[in-house]
Every structure is written in structure tokens, then in C-alpha cells.
Design an enzyme around this catalytic site. Sequence first.
Site, PDB file in Angstrom:
ATOM      1  N   ASN A   9      15.593  -8.667 -28.080  1.00 25.74           N
ATOM      2  CA  ASN A   9      14.475  -9.072 -28.931  1.00 25.74           C
ATOM      3  C   ASN A   9      13.908  -7.807 -29.562  1.00 25.74           C
ATOM      4  O   ASN A   9      13.167  -7.066 -28.926  1.00 25.74           O
ATOM      5  CB  ASN A   9      13.410  -9.794 -28.081  1.00 25.74           C
ATOM      6  CG  ASN A   9      12.194 -10.172 -28.913  1.00 25.74           C
ATOM      7  OD1 ASN A   9      12.226 -10.100 -30.145  1.00 25.74           O
ATOM      8  ND2 ASN A   9      11.119 -10.560 -28.244  1.00 25.74           N
ATOM      9  N   TRP A  10      14.277  -7.593 -30.823  1.00 29.89           N
ATOM     10  CA  TRP A  10      13.867  -6.349 -31.488  1.00 29.89           C
ATOM     11  C   TRP A  10      12.432  -6.397 -31.995  1.00 29.89           C
ATOM     12  O   TRP A  10      11.913  -5.390 -32.472  1.00 29.89           O
ATOM     13  CB  TRP A  10      14.822  -6.049 -32.649  1.00 29.89           C
ATOM     14  CG  TRP A  10      16.148  -5.521 -32.191  1.00 29.89           C
ATOM     15  CD1 TRP A  10      16.460  -5.054 -30.938  1.00 29.89           C
ATOM     16  CD2 TRP A  10      17.343  -5.379 -32.970  1.00 29.89           C
ATOM     17  NE1 TRP A  10      17.765  -4.636 -30.897  1.00 29.89           N
ATOM     18  CE2 TRP A  10      18.334  -4.825 -32.131  1.00 29.89           C
ATOM     19  CE3 TRP A  10      17.674  -5.669 -34.296  1.00 29.89           C
ATOM     20  CZ2 TRP A  10      19.629  -4.551 -32.578  1.00 29.89           C
ATOM     21  CZ3 TRP A  10      18.959  -5.396 -34.739  1.00 29.89           C
ATOM     22  CH2 TRP A  10      19.924  -4.839 -33.890  1.00 29.89           C
ATOM     23  N   LYS A  11      11.805  -7.563 -31.962  1.00 31.51           N
ATOM     24  CA  LYS A  11      10.423  -7.685 -32.447  1.00 31.51           C
ATOM     25  C   LYS A  11      10.324  -7.079 -33.852  1.00 31.51           C
ATOM     26  O   LYS A  11      11.248  -7.255 -34.642  1.00 31.51           O
ATOM     27  CB  LYS A  11       9.449  -7.050 -31.444  1.00 31.51           C
ATOM     28  CG  LYS A  11       9.719  -7.570 -30.029  1.00 31.51           C
ATOM     29  CD  LYS A  11       8.666  -7.213 -29.028  1.00 31.51           C
ATOM     30  CE  LYS A  11       9.066  -7.794 -27.668  1.00 31.51           C
ATOM     31  NZ  LYS A  11       8.062  -7.603 -26.643  1.00 31.51           N
ATOM     32  N   HIS A  95       7.453 -17.475 -27.795  1.00 35.71           N
ATOM     33  CA  HIS A  95       7.293 -16.154 -27.167  1.00 35.71           C
ATOM     34  C   HIS A  95       5.794 -15.898 -26.951  1.00 35.71           C
ATOM     35  O   HIS A  95       4.970 -16.295 -27.779  1.00 35.71           O
ATOM     36  CB  HIS A  95       7.898 -15.072 -28.068  1.00 35.71           C
ATOM     37  CG  HIS A  95       7.971 -13.740 -27.393  1.00 35.71           C
ATOM     38  ND1 HIS A  95       6.877 -12.933 -27.253  1.00 35.71           N
ATOM     39  CD2 HIS A  95       8.992 -13.101 -26.773  1.00 35.71           C
ATOM     40  CE1 HIS A  95       7.226 -11.832 -26.579  1.00 35.71           C
ATOM     41  NE2 HIS A  95       8.514 -11.910 -26.279  1.00 35.71           N
ATOM     42  N   GLU A  97       4.014 -13.418 -27.397  1.00 37.62           N
ATOM     43  CA  GLU A  97       3.344 -12.712 -28.502  1.00 37.62           C
ATOM     44  C   GLU A  97       2.982 -13.692 -29.619  1.00 37.62           C
ATOM     45  O   GLU A  97       1.994 -13.504 -30.321  1.00 37.62           O
ATOM     46  CB  GLU A  97       4.223 -11.552 -28.999  1.00 37.62           C
ATOM     47  CG  GLU A  97       4.186 -10.406 -27.995  1.00 37.62           C
ATOM     48  CD  GLU A  97       5.372  -9.459 -28.034  1.00 37.62           C
ATOM     49  OE1 GLU A  97       6.155  -9.494 -28.993  1.00 37.62           O
ATOM     50  OE2 GLU A  97       5.513  -8.686 -27.061  1.00 37.62           O
ATOM     51  N   GLU A 167       9.288 -15.406 -18.918  1.00 36.28           N
ATOM     52  CA  GLU A 167       8.781 -14.056 -19.183  1.00 36.28           C
ATOM     53  C   GLU A 167       7.324 -13.965 -18.735  1.00 36.28           C
ATOM     54  O   GLU A 167       6.429 -14.411 -19.463  1.00 36.28           O
ATOM     55  CB  GLU A 167       8.847 -13.747 -20.672  1.00 36.28           C
ATOM     56  CG  GLU A 167      10.241 -13.741 -21.253  1.00 36.28           C
ATOM     57  CD  GLU A 167      10.281 -12.917 -22.540  1.00 36.28           C
ATOM     58  OE1 GLU A 167      10.901 -11.844 -22.525  1.00 36.28           O
ATOM     59  OE2 GLU A 167       9.663 -13.326 -23.520  1.00 36.28           O
ATOM     60  N   GLY A 173       6.591  -5.472 -21.910  1.00 36.53           N
ATOM     61  CA  GLY A 173       6.215  -4.211 -22.537  1.00 36.53           C
ATOM     62  C   GLY A 173       5.319  -3.334 -21.686  1.00 36.53           C
ATOM     63  O   GLY A 173       4.733  -2.376 -22.183  1.00 36.53           O
ATOM     64  N   SER A 213      10.108  -6.190 -19.188  1.00 31.06           N
ATOM     65  CA  SER A 213      10.440  -4.847 -18.695  1.00 31.06           C
ATOM     66  C   SER A 213      11.806  -4.766 -18.016  1.00 31.06           C
ATOM     67  O   SER A 213      11.960  -4.076 -17.005  1.00 31.06           O
ATOM     68  CB  SER A 213       9.328  -4.308 -17.784  1.00 31.06           C
ATOM     69  OG  SER A 213       8.131  -4.144 -18.523  1.00 31.06           O
ATOM     70  N   GLY A 234      13.354  -6.594 -24.478  1.00 33.50           N
ATOM     71  CA  GLY A 234      12.621  -6.074 -25.630  1.00 33.50           C
ATOM     72  C   GLY A 234      12.890  -4.591 -25.797  1.00 33.50           C
ATOM     73  O   GLY A 234      13.924  -4.178 -26.322  1.00 33.50           O
ATOM     74  N   GLY A 235      11.964  -3.770 -25.301  1.00 31.07           N
ATOM     75  CA  GLY A 235      12.026  -2.312 -25.487  1.00 31.07           C
ATOM     76  C   GLY A 235      13.389  -1.693 -25.213  1.00 31.07           C
ATOM     77  O   GLY A 235      13.901  -0.904 -26.020  1.00 31.07           O
TER      78      GLY A 235
END
Length: 250
Positions: A9-11, A95, A97, A167, A173, A213, A234-235
Site C-alpha cells: 500500500n503505497w498511499k 482503510h 485512513e 489492521e 505507521g 508495521s 505500508g511503509g
Amino acid sequence: MRQQIVVANWKMHKTIKEALPFVAELKERSGKSSVKIFIAAPFTFISPLVEEAGSDADIFIGAQNMHDALEGPFTGEISAAMLKEVGASFVLLGHSERRIFFGEKDDFISRKVKRAIELGLTPILCVGETEEEYLDNKTEEVLSHQLTAALNDCSANQFDKIVIAYEPVWAIGTGKSASAAQAQRSHHFCRKVLAALFGTAAADTTPLLYGGSVKVENASLLLSQSDIDGLLVGGASLDIHSFIGIINSF
Ligand code: PGA
């Protein structure tokens, strides 16, 4: 056997120029394991990345969100048909976010899930409790509510096409992943809720992904849990070496 899936997930990160060689590198390692690689990219990357992935059977390009309406006066939104037209094969929905920063509610998410399936996109439905809910011991209540609200009017046939991602919001994150045991407990609980809604056989074949994470260091342990079928990253998916390290943990 449930399908193993790893999602990047590159956001709102990267440029097309940076993303193309990333997919080219992923193609190099294709066919080496049974895990399917999903890239949840910004909308403008989808078409060029689909072209770059070509006929690779292990790489799927998709979106991070969509609207449920077929079309209409929704400035700034994108429809399932628009995503399909540029070659997207899946879409992240619900998601945290989107829920937290953009106020998305369960009924909207539920409509999106059905629309994605109708238009031939695989929905990856994200659920998870906030830190406050976690500390209040409300994890199961939240998971049960979010899953039921998003899926309760899905037919068995529609449910068949869905992927679920657990999640915990407090792990996204933050560098503070759920422990493998905690994640397993929540996954097992989600599977129980899904079994109550759609039957054990359907729940047993639905891929459940963990996100929050995930990194090379914790991927194997998370994947060793019986109800964890894949990872939503993600990150650590932004760097090709760390993402390939995670893929190699399958
Ligand atoms: P993270 O993000 O891996 O950076 O915690 C996961 C996600 O939001 O899907």
C-alpha cells in the site's frame, strides 16, 4: 489451501518514474513462490504499472479507494468502472485512513464492496480497532461490527470474491506491530465472525491479511500463524529491497 497475498500500500508516495522500475524488479522474482503480489498504487500509476506488469501472473495492480456510485456528481472521486478500464484488478476499501481522515462510514464501505465485486474488482476490506478501543478491550466488538456492517447483505457468491485485512489502527505507521499472538487472536476471531455470516467452508477459504508495521523482521513470525494468510504493507513496501525481503518470508 488459502491464497497467500502480499499487498504493497503505497498511499500517497512515489512517482510513476520511481514506480516503474520497482515493478520491473518484482517481475524478476516472479514465479519463485506461490504468493501473489498486489500493488495498491495511486490512481495515476495504475495504467502504466499494468502495462509494465504485462502478462505476469503473480503481479496485480489495484487502487487504494473508489466511490460506490456507477457515475455522478462526485467531484474528485473515481468509480469502479474507471479503475477497471485502466486495468486495476483489486481495490482497498475501508482503510482506517479513509475512515478516520475522510469520515467514511460502514454503509458507504458496504456499498463499495458490492460495487467492486459487481464490476469485477477484488475488494480488500480493511477492518481494525483504534488504540482507545484496544485499551478498552473492545477489539472483538469493533471487528464484529465492522465486518457485519460491511458484509451482512452480501450473497455467498459475492463473499467468495472478498479478501479481508485486519489492521489495528494503533499499529499502522507507528512501528508498533501487533505481536504474532495478538494478530492471530484477532484473525481467528474475524474468521469466526465470517463463519457465522457465510458458513465455515466460505470463512475457511477467505484470505485474511495482517497489516500494521509489517517489516522484514516480523513478517515470518506473523505468517507462521494459522489464520494469517498474507500481509498488507505500508511503509516497508516503499523500498524494493525491504519489500522483496517480506515477499521472501512467505
Ligand atoms: P504500515 O501501513 O505498514 O506503514 O504500518 C500499513 C497500512 O496502512 O496498510
